[in-house]
Design a protein around this motif. Sequence first.
Motif, PDB file in Angstrom:
ATOM      1  N   VAL A 137      -7.448   8.627  11.142  1.00  0.00           N
ATOM      2  CA  VAL A 137      -8.582   7.748  10.843  1.00  0.00           C
ATOM      3  C   VAL A 137      -9.747   8.617  10.400  1.00  0.00           C
ATOM      4  N   PHE A 138     -10.339   8.277   9.253  1.00  0.00           N
ATOM      5  CA  PHE A 138     -11.426   9.084   8.698  1.00  0.00           C
ATOM      6  C   PHE A 138     -12.708   8.259   8.657  1.00  0.00           C
ATOM      7  N   ASN A 139     -13.787   8.807   9.217  1.00  0.00           N
ATOM      8  CA  ASN A 139     -15.105   8.167   9.210  1.00  0.00           C
ATOM      9  C   ASN A 139     -16.078   9.153   8.572  1.00  0.00           C
ATOM     10  N   LEU A 140     -16.590   8.800   7.410  1.00  0.00           N
ATOM     11  CA  LEU A 140     -17.450   9.720   6.659  1.00  0.00           C
ATOM     12  C   LEU A 140     -18.712  10.079   7.434  1.00  0.00           C
ATOM     13  N   GLY A 141     -19.326   9.096   8.087  1.00  0.00           N
ATOM     14  CA  GLY A 141     -20.550   9.357   8.833  1.00  0.00           C
ATOM     15  C   GLY A 141     -20.343  10.342   9.967  1.00  0.00           C
ATOM     16  N   LEU A 142     -19.235  10.170  10.707  1.00  0.00           N
ATOM     17  CA  LEU A 142     -18.939  11.092  11.803  1.00  0.00           C
ATOM     18  C   LEU A 142     -18.620  12.491  11.287  1.00  0.00           C
ATOM     19  N   TRP A 143     -17.966  12.561  10.145  1.00  0.00           N
ATOM     20  CA  TRP A 143     -17.640  13.864   9.562  1.00  0.00           C
ATOM     21  C   TRP A 143     -18.919  14.651   9.247  1.00  0.00           C
ATOM     22  N   PHE A 144     -19.885  13.968   8.645  1.00  0.00           N
ATOM     23  CA  PHE A 144     -21.152  14.632   8.344  1.00  0.00           C
ATOM     24  C   PHE A 144     -21.862  15.072   9.634  1.00  0.00           C
ATOM     25  N   GLY A 145     -21.745  14.242  10.683  1.00  0.00           N
ATOM     26  CA  GLY A 145     -22.416  14.575  11.920  1.00  0.00           C
ATOM     27  C   GLY A 145     -21.756  15.701  12.683  1.00  0.00           C
ATOM     28  N   LEU A 146     -20.423  15.739  12.676  1.00  0.00           N
ATOM     29  CA  LEU A 146     -19.683  16.712  13.475  1.00  0.00           C
ATOM     30  C   LEU A 146     -19.381  18.009  12.731  1.00  0.00           C
ATOM     31  N   GLN A 147     -19.213  17.923  11.418  1.00  0.00           N
ATOM     32  CA  GLN A 147     -18.904  19.106  10.624  1.00  0.00           C
ATOM     33  C   GLN A 147     -19.808  19.151   9.389  1.00  0.00           C
ATOM     34  N   PRO A 148     -21.107  19.340   9.606  1.00  0.00           N
ATOM     35  CA  PRO A 148     -22.063  19.237   8.495  1.00  0.00           C
ATOM     36  C   PRO A 148     -21.797  20.212   7.353  1.00  0.00           C
ATOM     37  N   GLN A 149     -21.470  21.457   7.664  1.00  0.00           N
ATOM     38  CA  GLN A 149     -21.281  22.426   6.584  1.00  0.00           C
ATOM     39  C   GLN A 149     -20.037  22.121   5.769  1.00  0.00           C
ATOM     40  N   ALA A 150     -18.946  21.810   6.450  1.00  0.00           N
ATOM     41  CA  ALA A 150     -17.696  21.494   5.747  1.00  0.00           C
ATOM     42  C   ALA A 150     -17.856  20.254   4.884  1.00  0.00           C
ATOM     43  N   SER A 151     -18.546  19.240   5.408  1.00  0.00           N
ATOM     44  CA  SER A 151     -18.723  18.002   4.645  1.00  0.00           C
ATOM     45  C   SER A 151     -19.625  18.213   3.438  1.00  0.00           C
TER      46      SER A 151
END
Length: 204
Positions: A137-151
């Motif tokens: 399951v992919f959530n774009l908002g959580l990705w930016f929050g948890l892995q800011p540099q990678a995103s």
Amino acid sequence: TEITRLQKGETVLIQGASGGVGSYAVQLAKLLGAGKIIGAVSSFTKQEAVLALGADAVVNYAEPDWANQVKHLTDGHGVNIILEMAGGKTFANSLQTLAPFGRVVVYGMASREPLEFDNDTILKFFYNPSLNQSIHVFNLGLWFGLQPQASVNAMQTLIGYAASGQIKIPVNHVLPLSKAAEAHRLIETRTTTGKIVLKPWLEA
């Protein structure tokens, strides 16, 4: 690509392939070396638009046998990756097209229906380890929050593809902001392809 781990030559099934995100995904899969791209749409009136983006085949997930069509297109093997954003029964049918070691990435629920798991599906995933399939399951908002540099790095890469023309962003409706309700109606009726853009400075 961080989740799908797409390898060159793999087969990809993209739900909602004619929409804003789906049309981008079709082109990105092609750019990254997918062997076969199968676009799934809600109406064959969208078929030509998806093929023009680079898909190798199109199926209509409103048809009852569309999953069998996907299996036929892959010579019975199934697809390696599914990008799933439809939800409901479509999600359950998508799982039937998954090849051994296949990955499903769920990133939306356009039908507004919950994902369906039947007992047979659950048993297949848990008690048939030879398949080695997985659901993510992919959530774009959580990705930016948890892995800011990678995103941020990934977004810069995507923007670069668009800026260089390697990926096109189809815009098929441009409306003034006063027509926001019409834009929502077009999205809800699922009659559009590509992006819908609202421009506040346009005259109504």
